[in-house]
Every structure is written in structure tokens, then in C-alpha cells.
Design a protein around this motif. Structure first.
Motif, PDB file in Angstrom:
ATOM      1  N   GLY A 145       5.389   6.822  -2.717  1.00 40.44           N
ATOM      2  CA  GLY A 145       4.224   6.299  -3.557  1.00 40.44           C
ATOM      3  C   GLY A 145       4.431   4.828  -4.103  1.00 40.44           C
ATOM      4  N   GLU A 146       5.336   4.421  -4.411  1.00 38.40           N
ATOM      5  CA  GLU A 146       5.731   3.111  -4.507  1.00 38.40           C
ATOM      6  C   GLU A 146       4.609   1.609  -3.501  1.00 38.40           C
ATOM      7  N   ARG A 147       5.431   2.557  -2.312  1.00 42.32           N
ATOM      8  CA  ARG A 147       4.564   1.304  -1.238  1.00 42.32           C
ATOM      9  C   ARG A 147       3.188   1.229  -1.396  1.00 42.32           C
ATOM     10  N   LEU A 148       2.536   2.603  -1.144  1.00 42.44           N
ATOM     11  CA  LEU A 148       1.059   2.963  -1.464  1.00 42.44           C
ATOM     12  C   LEU A 148       0.908   1.849  -2.579  1.00 42.44           C
ATOM     13  N   GLU A 149       0.781   1.689  -3.058  1.00 45.74           N
ATOM     14  CA  GLU A 149       0.779   1.150  -4.317  1.00 45.74           C
ATOM     15  C   GLU A 149       1.179  -0.118  -4.332  1.00 45.74           C
ATOM     16  N   MET A 150       1.894  -0.823  -3.026  1.00 43.09           N
ATOM     17  CA  MET A 150       2.132  -2.267  -3.049  1.00 43.09           C
ATOM     18  C   MET A 150       1.089  -2.403  -1.955  1.00 43.09           C
ATOM     19  N   ALA A 151       0.722  -1.470  -0.806  1.00 38.54           N
ATOM     20  CA  ALA A 151      -0.275  -2.289  -0.064  1.00 38.54           C
ATOM     21  C   ALA A 151      -1.799  -2.088  -0.871  1.00 38.54           C
ATOM     22  N   GLU A 193      -5.289  -2.693   3.516  1.00 38.64           N
ATOM     23  CA  GLU A 193      -7.097  -1.671   4.227  1.00 38.64           C
ATOM     24  C   GLU A 193      -5.498   0.128   4.375  1.00 38.64           C
ATOM     25  N   VAL A 194      -5.134   1.112   4.147  1.00 37.09           N
ATOM     26  CA  VAL A 194      -4.517   2.059   3.944  1.00 37.09           C
ATOM     27  C   VAL A 194      -5.238   3.323   4.952  1.00 37.09           C
ATOM     28  N   PRO A 195      -4.814   3.156   6.629  1.00 37.96           N
ATOM     29  CA  PRO A 195      -4.629   3.910   6.464  1.00 37.96           C
ATOM     30  C   PRO A 195      -5.449   5.742   7.017  1.00 37.96           C
ATOM     31  N   PRO A 196      -6.290   6.146   6.984  1.00 35.91           N
ATOM     32  CA  PRO A 196      -6.516   7.791   6.983  1.00 35.91           C
ATOM     33  C   PRO A 196      -5.291   8.208   6.878  1.00 35.91           C
ATOM     34  N   LEU A 197      -5.236   9.107   5.518  1.00 34.71           N
ATOM     35  CA  LEU A 197      -4.294   9.837   5.188  1.00 34.71           C
ATOM     36  C   LEU A 197      -4.247  11.290   5.704  1.00 34.71           C
ATOM     37  N   PHE A 198      -3.516  12.258   6.509  1.00 32.19           N
ATOM     38  CA  PHE A 198      -3.636  13.893   6.444  1.00 32.19           C
ATOM     39  C   PHE A 198      -2.035  14.008   5.472  1.00 32.19           C
ATOM     40  N   GLN A 204       7.635  -6.098   2.402  1.00 29.91           N
ATOM     41  CA  GLN A 204       7.984  -5.439   2.656  1.00 29.91           C
ATOM     42  C   GLN A 204       9.180  -4.915   3.360  1.00 29.91           C
ATOM     43  N   PRO A 205      10.027  -3.894   2.841  1.00 31.40           N
ATOM     44  CA  PRO A 205      10.952  -4.103   4.331  1.00 31.40           C
ATOM     45  C   PRO A 205      10.932  -2.935   4.351  1.00 31.40           C
ATOM     46  N   GLY A 206      11.196  -2.149   5.724  1.00 30.51           N
ATOM     47  CA  GLY A 206      10.534  -1.090   6.153  1.00 30.51           C
ATOM     48  C   GLY A 206      10.181  -1.524   7.271  1.00 30.51           C
ATOM     49  N   ALA A 207       9.784  -0.616   7.773  1.00 31.37           N
ATOM     50  CA  ALA A 207       8.764  -0.854   9.443  1.00 31.37           C
ATOM     51  C   ALA A 207       7.306  -1.748   8.907  1.00 31.37           C
ATOM     52  N   VAL A 208       7.104  -2.463  10.285  1.00 29.43           N
ATOM     53  CA  VAL A 208       5.961  -3.400   9.852  1.00 29.43           C
ATOM     54  C   VAL A 208       4.478  -3.330  11.354  1.00 29.43           C
ATOM     55  N   VAL A 209       4.148  -2.732  11.298  1.00 29.10           N
ATOM     56  CA  VAL A 209       3.089  -2.090  12.485  1.00 29.10           C
ATOM     57  C   VAL A 209       2.219  -2.721  12.893  1.00 29.10           C
ATOM     58  N   ASP A 210       1.553  -3.532  13.976  1.00 30.61           N
ATOM     59  CA  ASP A 210       0.945  -4.518  13.684  1.00 30.61           C
ATOM     60  C   ASP A 210       0.312  -4.372  15.715  1.00 30.61           C
ATOM     61  N   PRO A 211      -1.665  -4.388  15.405  1.00 29.76           N
ATOM     62  CA  PRO A 211      -2.639  -3.767  14.006  1.00 29.76           C
ATOM     63  C   PRO A 211      -1.634  -2.366  13.512  1.00 29.76           C
ATOM     64  N   PRO A 212      -2.868  -2.194  12.586  1.00 34.44           N
ATOM     65  CA  PRO A 212      -2.155  -0.885  11.680  1.00 34.44           C
ATOM     66  C   PRO A 212      -2.854   0.622  12.800  1.00 34.44           C
ATOM     67  N   VAL A 213      -2.256   1.319  12.289  1.00 37.52           N
ATOM     68  CA  VAL A 213      -1.823   2.556  13.072  1.00 37.52           C
ATOM     69  C   VAL A 213      -3.532   2.905  13.207  1.00 37.52           C
ATOM     70  N   LEU A 245       4.965   7.986   7.009  1.00 34.97           N
ATOM     71  CA  LEU A 245       4.552   7.004   6.176  1.00 34.97           C
ATOM     72  C   LEU A 245       4.375   5.610   6.589  1.00 34.97           C
ATOM     73  N   LEU A 246       6.140   5.718   6.364  1.00 36.97           N
ATOM     74  CA  LEU A 246       6.525   4.561   5.769  1.00 36.97           C
ATOM     75  C   LEU A 246       6.286   2.929   7.563  1.00 36.97           C
ATOM     76  N   ALA A 247       6.039   4.038   8.528  1.00 36.61           N
ATOM     77  CA  ALA A 247       6.020   3.221   9.410  1.00 36.61           C
ATOM     78  C   ALA A 247       3.956   2.747   9.472  1.00 36.61           C
ATOM     79  N   GLY A 248       3.335   4.082   8.930  1.00 38.39           N
ATOM     80  CA  GLY A 248       1.572   3.976   8.833  1.00 38.39           C
ATOM     81  C   GLY A 248       1.495   3.377   7.046  1.00 38.39           C
ATOM     82  N   ILE A 249       2.125   3.241   6.614  1.00 40.26           N
ATOM     83  CA  ILE A 249       1.312   2.533   5.139  1.00 40.26           C
ATOM     84  C   ILE A 249       1.517   1.326   5.608  1.00 40.26           C
ATOM     85  N   PRO A 250       0.431   0.608   5.785  1.00 41.11           N
ATOM     86  CA  PRO A 250       1.021  -1.253   5.704  1.00 41.11           C
ATOM     87  C   PRO A 250       1.700  -2.137   4.871  1.00 41.11           C
TER      88      PRO A 250
END
Length: 316
Positions: A238-244, A250-255, A134-143, A125-130
């Protein structure tokens, strides 16, 4: 039975080699390359190994024609959460930049899912939510998409910050300090894998017992990442999701899936995250498993049908 995986060192830190396993579909070719699902193991970030992947995931290549990659990462407290997240980013970078050539073009890393169970689900989740800045993983381009299995979500809840003496599910009573002590010295050499049957396998449960969650994976080793955040809330999903969403990212589709009888992680965490996904209008699937405990996907008979359908829809 699946053939044994191909092993690749994707990163070296001093003498430490960090490895990923690749399970490749037999029919993958350079003309018809396989999409990719990257998976991280659980263990609270303190213990575990890439070899402990669920049986249904190992079947991804034969069942769905998707390459399955299980990656190790450095473990806390000898490495802090910033370095652990750095390893997740470096694994994805290696898969995108180096691995196609080593596999003769048989994978297509432009179609890439991240997944994991428990702490590994949190890392996915930390890697996949752009996020922006913010601190944490920054994957570019997004998954392409995220599949998170009974994940840790919000790390500042009472479940992690209040001592659990004894831990409700621990059958042997209180874990003695001297059993945990050999594994929780942050000055010891870094490591990136531990057998699920080793003596280190008590560290997550000890961290819950003594409410050492943040102390072990964040505060104990701040000097390893100068200037990095030491606020646990920086790693609340949850907070990182709201920041995004607030930043227009754009948040990738999430299961997302979790069992209602899970007592190994904050039992309400995944449900709270599902509610946030709904309120923010994200593209998501919430698969609440009635009566299931932690590690339910480790059962040989567990097919994880909804998750596999999700991965097929977004990767194929």
C-alpha cells in the motif's frame, strides 16, 4: 492435459541454478507470438516451488493463447528479500532479452503480466508497481499488468509481528523448534525450490507461530545486500503504491483477489489494498471471494474467470 513445460536456467548463483518453466501455446509462431504471464509461487518466501502452480494457470496457453511461465526464486532465510526480489527482476529480464530467441520468436515479451499467489502475489506486486529509488524490484520498462492472488500486502501488521501460539489453522498444535531448526539457519547454502511435501513446508507456519517473519527474510541476512533497507515497511504494498502515485509513476492495471475465509495471510490485507487502489484512482479489479480460504485456485474445478478475462483484455 497440457504438454510438459520447457525448462530454462535463467540465473546461476555459484553452483545454484534457478529455473523457470515455460508453457507455450501450440499455435504460437514468430509471425503470431504469444503474450506472457509470469507467475511466482507462495510459501511466505521460505518454501515452495515453481512446480506448484494452479491448474487454471497451466491452462492459460490453451484457454487464452497466453504463454505461462512459472519461475523459482531463492528462499529465505538463506537469501534475504533483496536477493529474492533481484531474482524476480532477473527472471523478467531473461524472459525479455533471452527467451524470445530460444523460442524462435514465439513469445512477445512486450506484452507481459506478472502474477503469483500468496507470497508470490506479494512479489508480483513489488515487481509490478513501479517506484523511483525505493527498495525492491525495479522492472524497466514496467510490466503490462498485474494479477495478484490472495497476496501478502502489508508486512508490519499484528498478524505477522505477534506470536500465534498455536497458529489457528495448524492441526498438530505447536510446531516444535527442533522441526524448524534445520531449515532456518541463514548460513546454510542457498536454495531456490522445495517440495510442498518436504519437511521445510512448516517454515511459514513456524514463522507465524513465533513472529519471526521479518527476522527470517530480512534481518537475518543483511550483509548479503550491503546498504539495503532493513525496514519492513519498505515492502508494504500500500505504501509503495502511494509512493508511485505521488511520484507521478503510472501503475499498471491490477487484478486483485482474496477469499473472505483466508486465515493463512493477513485477512484484511487485500481488502485494504483494494480500498487504496480505489482512493488513488488506479485501474483495478477487486474480486473478493466469499467463503473461500487460501489456495482456493488450486482446485481443479476453479476457473478464475474474472482473472482470465482481465489478462485477455490487457494482453491480447
Amino acid at each position: 492435459m497440457s504438454p510438459p513445460p520447457l525448462e530454462y536456467v535463467f540465473k546461476r548463483v555459484g553452483e545454484l541454478e534457478i529455473v523457470l518453466d515455460v508453457y507455450l501455446p501450440t499455435g504460437a509462431t514468430a509471425d503470431d507470438p504469444a503474450s506472457v504471464c509470469v507467475w511466482w509461487h507462495g510459501g511466505g518466501s521460505y518454501q515452495g516451488t515453481r512446480k506448484a502452480c494452479p491448474p487454471n494457470m497451466e491452462l492459460l496457453p490453451t484457454r487464452s493463447n497466453i504463454a505461462f511461465i512459472s519461475a523459482d526464486y531463492r528462499l529465505a532465510p538463506q537469501s534475504n528479500i533483496h536477493l529474492i526480489l533481484e531474482d524476480t527482476v532477473d527472471a523478467i529480464d531473461f524472459i525479455r532479452r533471452e527467451l524470445p530467441g530460444r523460442l524462435e520468436g514465439k513469445i512477445d515479451p512486450t506484452k507481459l503480466a506478472v502474477s503469483g499467489g500468496s507470497a508470490g502475489g506479494w512479489l508480483a506486486l513489488l515487481a509490478g508497481i513501479p517506484t523511483k529509488g525505493q527498495p525492491g524490484a525495479v522492472v524497466d520498462p514496467p510490466v503490462t499488468c498485474i494479477a495478484s492472488i490472495y497476496p501478502i500486502t502489508d508486512v508490519d501488521t499484528a498478524f505477522y509481528t505477534t506470536k500465534q501460539r498455536p497458529v489457528s489453522y495448524w492441526p498438530k498444535g505447536i510446531i516444535p523448534d527442533d522441526q524448524a531448526a534445520p531449515h532456518i539457519d541463514p548460513s546454510d547454502p542457498e536454495l531456490c525450490s522445495s517440495s510442498t511435501t518436504s519437511s521445510r513446508s512448516i517454515v511459514y507456519h513456524y514463522a507465524l507461530q513465533e513472529a519471526l517473519w521479518h527476522h527470517l527474510w530480512l534481518v537475518n541476512a543483511p550483509t548479503q545486500s550491503p546498504g539495503a533497507s532493513t525496514d519492513p515497511r519498505s515492502f508494504n504494498v500500500g505504501e509503495r503504491l502511494e509512493m508511485a502515485k505521488r511520484d507521478g509513476v503510472e501503475v499498471p492495471p491490477l487484478f486483485l483477489t482474496s477469499g473472505t475465509a483466508d486465515d493463512k495471510v493477513d485477512p484484511a490485507g487485500a481488502e485494504r489494498l483494494a480500498s487504496r487502489l480505489k482512493s488513488l484512482g488506479c485501474d483495478y479489479v477487486w474480486d473478493e471471494r466469499q467463503g473461500c480460504d487460501h489456495l482456493f485456485d488450486q482446485d481443479e474445478s476453479e476457473r478464475m474467470e474474472r482473472m482470465h478475462e482481465f489478462l485477455q483484455r490487457h494482453l491480447l
